[in-house]
Design a protein around this motif. Structure first.
Motif, PDB file in Angstrom:
ATOM      1  N   TRP A  83       0.852  -1.187   0.000  1.00  0.00           N
ATOM      2  CA  TRP A  83       0.000   0.000   0.000  1.00  0.00           C
ATOM      3  C   TRP A  83       0.889   1.239   0.000  1.00  0.00           C
ATOM      4  CZ3 TRP A  83      -5.372   0.296   2.427  1.00  0.00           C
ATOM      5  CH2 TRP A  83      -6.063  -0.911   2.251  1.00  0.00           C
ATOM      6  N   THR A  84       0.378   2.346  -0.544  1.00  0.00           N
ATOM      7  CA  THR A  84       1.173   3.576  -0.614  1.00  0.00           C
ATOM      8  C   THR A  84       0.433   4.758   0.005  1.00  0.00           C
ATOM      9  OG1 THR A  84       0.328   4.106  -2.818  1.00  0.00           O
ATOM     10  CG2 THR A  84       2.413   2.854  -2.706  1.00  0.00           C
ATOM     11  N   LEU A  85       1.235   5.675   0.527  1.00  0.00           N
ATOM     12  CA  LEU A  85       0.750   6.950   1.044  1.00  0.00           C
ATOM     13  C   LEU A  85       1.569   8.009   0.329  1.00  0.00           C
ATOM     14  CD1 LEU A  85      -0.985   8.500   3.143  1.00  0.00           C
ATOM     15  CD2 LEU A  85       0.966   8.305   4.703  1.00  0.00           C
ATOM     16  N   ALA A  86       0.900   8.920  -0.387  1.00  0.00           N
ATOM     17  CA  ALA A  86       1.634   9.887  -1.204  1.00  0.00           C
ATOM     18  C   ALA A  86       1.086  11.295  -1.028  1.00  0.00           C
ATOM     19  CB  ALA A  86       1.544   9.494  -2.684  1.00  0.00           C
ATOM     20  N   ASP A  87       1.957  12.285  -1.283  1.00  0.00           N
ATOM     21  CA  ASP A  87       1.530  13.686  -1.291  1.00  0.00           C
ATOM     22  C   ASP A  87       1.317  14.121  -2.733  1.00  0.00           C
ATOM     23  OD1 ASP A  87       4.106  14.067  -2.331  1.00  0.00           O
ATOM     24  OD2 ASP A  87       4.577  15.727  -1.005  1.00  0.00           O
ATOM     25  N   GLU A  88       0.936  15.378  -2.936  1.00  0.00           N
ATOM     26  CA  GLU A  88       0.659  15.878  -4.290  1.00  0.00           C
ATOM     27  C   GLU A  88       1.898  15.954  -5.171  1.00  0.00           C
ATOM     28  OE1 GLU A  88      -1.335  19.617  -3.829  1.00  0.00           O
ATOM     29  OE2 GLU A  88      -3.270  18.656  -3.499  1.00  0.00           O
ATOM     30  N   ASP A  89       3.086  16.074  -4.560  1.00  0.00           N
ATOM     31  CA  ASP A  89       4.320  16.175  -5.336  1.00  0.00           C
ATOM     32  C   ASP A  89       4.903  14.811  -5.700  1.00  0.00           C
ATOM     33  OD1 ASP A  89       4.281  18.961  -5.315  1.00  0.00           O
ATOM     34  OD2 ASP A  89       5.346  19.055  -3.395  1.00  0.00           O
ATOM     35  N   GLY A  90       4.218  13.733  -5.298  1.00  0.00           N
ATOM     36  CA  GLY A  90       4.684  12.399  -5.664  1.00  0.00           C
ATOM     37  C   GLY A  90       5.605  11.742  -4.651  1.00  0.00           C
TER      38      GLY A  90
END
Length: 181
Positions: A83-90
């Motif tokens: 699973w991944t957790l990401a911000d708007e900048d990648g």
């Protein structure tokens, strides 16, 4: 044929038709309720501290005071491996061999640390979450959208399909998106 017997037949036919329509409509409405947009996913972003308290001095202590919490509302453990957790900048954190117990929460810290059942670390030396506006997005191991939280945006910026949960963490913090499984 008497009037009373034809009324009885029509009433019986109408009763059968209503029962058939009711039987067909019930599963559809129950399904819509279960998979509708207004229920929270089993695993979701429950809290965000995007601005670590104090000065942003890039110390490991300050970096670890920036975090996102992921909660499992079900009774069963969920395997978050991949699973991944990401911000708007990648900037993306990928869970590696991690099981989130039922009715449990894990805090994903930005800095360096030793992973445990309650806390995992991205092992970064720079901040991830923008203090002014950003979106944290959680995706499963198949890269399917699970949940997201945005902050610092005008409430109308993202459109009508977002679900507002109030000012949970300050100005403009909210959950959003389609919460179907």
């Amino acid at each position: 044929m008497s009037v009373s017997s034809s009324v009885r037949r029509l009433t019986a036919v109408a009763g059968v038709a209503a029962a058939v329509v009711g039987a067909v409509a019930l599963p559809a409405s129950a399904d819509d309720h279960h998979h509708g947009r207004h229920h929270r996913p089993v695993v979701y972003i429950s809290d965000v501290q995007y601005d670590s308290p104090g000065r942003d001095d890039r110390s490991n202590r300050s970096l670890n005071a920036e975090w996102v919490e992921i909660t499992n509302d079900s009774r069963r453990a969920v395997n978050l491996d991949g699973w991944t957790l990401a911000d708007e900048d990648g900037h993306t954190y990928t869970f590696d061999h991690y099981r989130l117990n039922g009715r449990a929460t894990v805090r994903v810290h930005t800095g360096i640390g030793r992973d445990s059942r309650r806390d995992v670390y991205q092992d970064r030396r720079a901040y991830v979450w923008d203090n002014h506006s950003d979106t944290a997005t959680l995706r499963n191991h198949r890269d399917r959208f699970v949940d997201e939280v945005s902050w610092g945006y005008d409430r109308d910026h993202r459109g009508d399909d977002r679900r507002h949960r109030g000012d949970h963490r300050g100005d403009g913090w909210r959950h959003g998106g389609d919460h179907r499984h």
